[in-house]
Design a protein around this motif. Sequence first.
Motif, PDB file in Angstrom:
ATOM      1  N   SER A  93      40.784  27.876  43.261  1.00  0.00           N
ATOM      2  CA  SER A  93      40.982  27.275  44.583  1.00  0.00           C
ATOM      3  C   SER A  93      40.578  28.177  45.730  1.00  0.00           C
ATOM      4  N   PHE A  94      40.308  29.459  45.461  1.00  0.00           N
ATOM      5  CA  PHE A  94      40.087  30.429  46.532  1.00  0.00           C
ATOM      6  C   PHE A  94      38.936  31.367  46.185  1.00  0.00           C
ATOM      7  N   PRO A  95      37.986  31.586  47.094  1.00  0.00           N
ATOM      8  CA  PRO A  95      37.061  32.702  46.947  1.00  0.00           C
ATOM      9  C   PRO A  95      37.772  33.997  47.338  1.00  0.00           C
ATOM     10  N   ILE A  96      37.234  35.129  46.907  1.00  0.00           N
ATOM     11  CA  ILE A  96      37.861  36.421  47.189  1.00  0.00           C
ATOM     12  C   ILE A  96      38.053  36.638  48.684  1.00  0.00           C
ATOM     13  N   GLU A  97      37.066  36.266  49.488  1.00  0.00           N
ATOM     14  CA  GLU A  97      37.153  36.522  50.934  1.00  0.00           C
ATOM     15  C   GLU A  97      38.352  35.812  51.547  1.00  0.00           C
ATOM     16  N   ALA A  98      38.572  34.556  51.157  1.00  0.00           N
ATOM     17  CA  ALA A  98      39.715  33.810  51.686  1.00  0.00           C
ATOM     18  C   ALA A  98      41.026  34.427  51.226  1.00  0.00           C
ATOM     19  N   GLY A  99      41.065  34.876  49.964  1.00  0.00           N
ATOM     20  CA  GLY A  99      42.269  35.514  49.454  1.00  0.00           C
ATOM     21  C   GLY A  99      42.596  36.798  50.191  1.00  0.00           C
ATOM     22  N   LEU A 100      41.574  37.612  50.451  1.00  0.00           N
ATOM     23  CA  LEU A 100      41.798  38.856  51.182  1.00  0.00           C
ATOM     24  C   LEU A 100      42.298  38.596  52.602  1.00  0.00           C
ATOM     25  N   GLN A 101      41.732  37.601  53.243  1.00  0.00           N
ATOM     26  CA  GLN A 101      42.182  37.278  54.598  1.00  0.00           C
ATOM     27  C   GLN A 101      43.639  36.823  54.613  1.00  0.00           C
TER      28      GLN A 101
END
Length: 277
Positions: free
Chosen positions: A220-228
């Motif tokens: 459900s999440f790319p790494i960039e969205a998770g980091l943000q």
Amino acid sequence: MLRRRPPRSASADDLLTTLGRLTAQAREGAEKQRARVELAEALQREMLPAVLPQMPGLRTAATYAPARHGLDIGGDWYDGFPLPDGSLAFCIGDVQGHDVEAAAFMGQIRLALRAVAVHAADPGEVLSRANDLLISVDCGLFATCTFVRVDPVTWELSSARAGHVPGVWATVDGRSGIADDPGGLPLGVVPGEGYPVTRRRLALAGAFVLLTDGVIEGPSFPIEAGLQQVTRLVSANAAGDPATVADVAMSVAELTGHTDDAAVIALRFDGAADRPG
């Protein structure tokens, strides 16, 4: 003219016998897989440290979440230990693959990092020596890793990355960011690899968080969205205790729909005016 007899139909007894044999084979395979998963999880939990070191002005906490479906155990680890000069070392990483072999390799990496760090406190040198040591044993696996050193005299946090996901930081005055520092290849890939070191002065109170990709990446999440998302939560809780910071960072794993295991280390440091001495 010869007539061929029609093929004999399988009887109900034949079908039941075949079904029973296939069911038994499937059950045996499932039991073996379950046993391997349970062994891997036991190895994982036994080799992770029960507590992390702390010192006046620096409190720490960590949390680990097993794989959602029990099939990807064994890859992620974290560690923390004192160095001979009084500094504290922290590391986190993710082994290629899963299951018992990955859990065992994780234990080898932890021991290698501890052994090397006694003689080379600089994070880049620690990773470089550990990389060459792991290549020399020719195990065929590789691992990502971030190694951090906190100096209690200068209050400098120095770090190096070996193909690992960035950490995040936040200070109590509202600033925050992703520690996407330069790094090198994962451990165990290329001999002689170098690892740049990034240095940060911990002047203001805040938090520095290390994590694995199981926290921030999923269907459900790319790494960039998770980091943000982790950065926002850590910033909102930068003044809290380290266990809270670690928990809110790990909560992002539930948003990503992760299937991998996941680990978080939270370093919660006081500002210069609040430290003893």
